[in-house]
Design a protein around this motif. Structure first.
Motif, mmCIF file in Angstrom:
data_model
loop_
_atom_site.group_PDB
_atom_site.id
_atom_site.type_symbol
_atom_site.label_atom_id
_atom_site.label_comp_id
_atom_site.label_asym_id
_atom_site.label_seq_id
_atom_site.Cartn_x
_atom_site.Cartn_y
_atom_site.Cartn_z
ATOM 1 N N GLN A 186 11.590 -8.214 9.386
ATOM 2 C CA GLN A 186 12.013 -7.511 8.166
ATOM 3 C C GLN A 186 11.739 -6.010 8.275
ATOM 4 N N ARG A 191 5.008 -5.236 4.448
ATOM 5 C CA ARG A 191 6.183 -5.853 3.832
ATOM 6 C C ARG A 191 6.130 -5.648 2.315
ATOM 7 N N TRP A 192 4.961 -5.860 1.754
ATOM 8 C CA TRP A 192 4.714 -5.709 0.312
ATOM 9 C C TRP A 192 3.218 -5.523 0.154
ATOM 10 N N ARG A 227 3.897 2.746 3.378
ATOM 11 C CA ARG A 227 5.294 2.445 3.033
ATOM 12 C C ARG A 227 5.482 0.947 2.911
ATOM 13 N N THR A 228 6.193 0.536 1.856
ATOM 14 C CA THR A 228 6.488 -0.885 1.656
ATOM 15 C C THR A 228 7.949 -1.144 1.984
ATOM 16 N N ILE A 261 9.848 -4.124 1.101
ATOM 17 C CA ILE A 261 10.647 -4.826 0.089
ATOM 18 C C ILE A 261 11.234 -3.890 -0.958
ATOM 19 N N ASN A 262 10.442 -2.931 -1.431
ATOM 20 C CA ASN A 262 10.974 -2.055 -2.474
ATOM 21 C C ASN A 262 11.098 -0.600 -2.032
ATOM 22 N N GLY A 263 10.848 -0.324 -0.761
ATOM 23 C CA GLY A 263 11.061 1.015 -0.227
ATOM 24 C C GLY A 263 10.175 2.097 -0.830
ATOM 25 N N MET A 264 8.975 1.742 -1.246
ATOM 26 C CA MET A 264 8.060 2.721 -1.838
ATOM 27 C C MET A 264 7.304 3.462 -0.746
ATOM 28 N N LEU A 266 2.498 3.196 -10.564
ATOM 29 C CA LEU A 266 3.249 2.324 -9.654
ATOM 30 C C LEU A 266 2.313 1.512 -8.773
ATOM 31 N N MET A 314 2.112 -2.552 -8.844
ATOM 32 C CA MET A 314 2.297 -3.340 -7.629
ATOM 33 C C MET A 314 1.057 -4.179 -7.323
ATOM 34 N N THR A 335 0.864 -7.126 -9.677
ATOM 35 C CA THR A 335 1.875 -8.103 -9.246
ATOM 36 C C THR A 335 1.367 -8.882 -8.042
#
Length: 142
Positions: free
Chosen positions: A22, A68-69, A95-96, A98-101, A119, A123, A126
């Motif tokens: 991924q 990844r997250w 950098r993540t 899944i959400n491009g943060m 943010l 995250m 979550t």
């Protein structure tokens, strides 16, 4: 300046190779992959995991940590937020996939810092939230 993927799996049905795929499909060119296998993100903080400790010792200012997250860093709100903030203080970019943060700690603007911190908090909460069970028995339903 290295780009390092940190991957973590806690169960046999999870797969480190899947996380790496991924990340690479998202366009990251990795210098190294550091992974903890069979390690709970709920019960063991990143700093206490064998490879999590290695990751913390290895990262330097200017490096990019790819996950990844954020739940790969941990599943405990305090641990995740502390980890991300510590890495940012060191000058590491997180950098993540899944959400491009991107979290880099570079902004000095108080409003942007507040948004960034909100943010990160969202995250992290979550990541701590219980994952829904794929199979539920009738007695487990409320």
């Amino acid at each position: 300046m290295a780009t390092i993927l940190y991957a973590r799996v806690s169960t046999a049905d999870q797969n480190i190779a899947h996380q790496r795929t991924q990340v690479e499909q998202a366009g990251f060119v990795l210098d190294e992959v550091i992974a903890d296998e069979g390690v709970s993100g709920v019960t063991l903080p990143l700093a206490e995991r064998p490879q999590g400790k290695r990751l913390s010792d290895k990262l330097r200012a200017g490096d990019t940590l790819v996950v990844r997250w954020v739940d790969r860093l941990g599943r405990n709100y305090q641990d995740v937020t502390d980890t991300i903030r510590q890495f940012m203080r060191q000058g590491v970019v997180i950098r993540t996939v899944i959400n491009g943060m991107t979290f880099d700690g570079a902004t000095k603007d108080p409003l942007q810092q507040a948004v960034r911190d909100a943010l990160i908090a969202f995250m992290a909460v979550t990541a701590q939230s219980p994952r829904p069970k794929s199979r539920r028995t009738p007695s487990a339903r409320a």
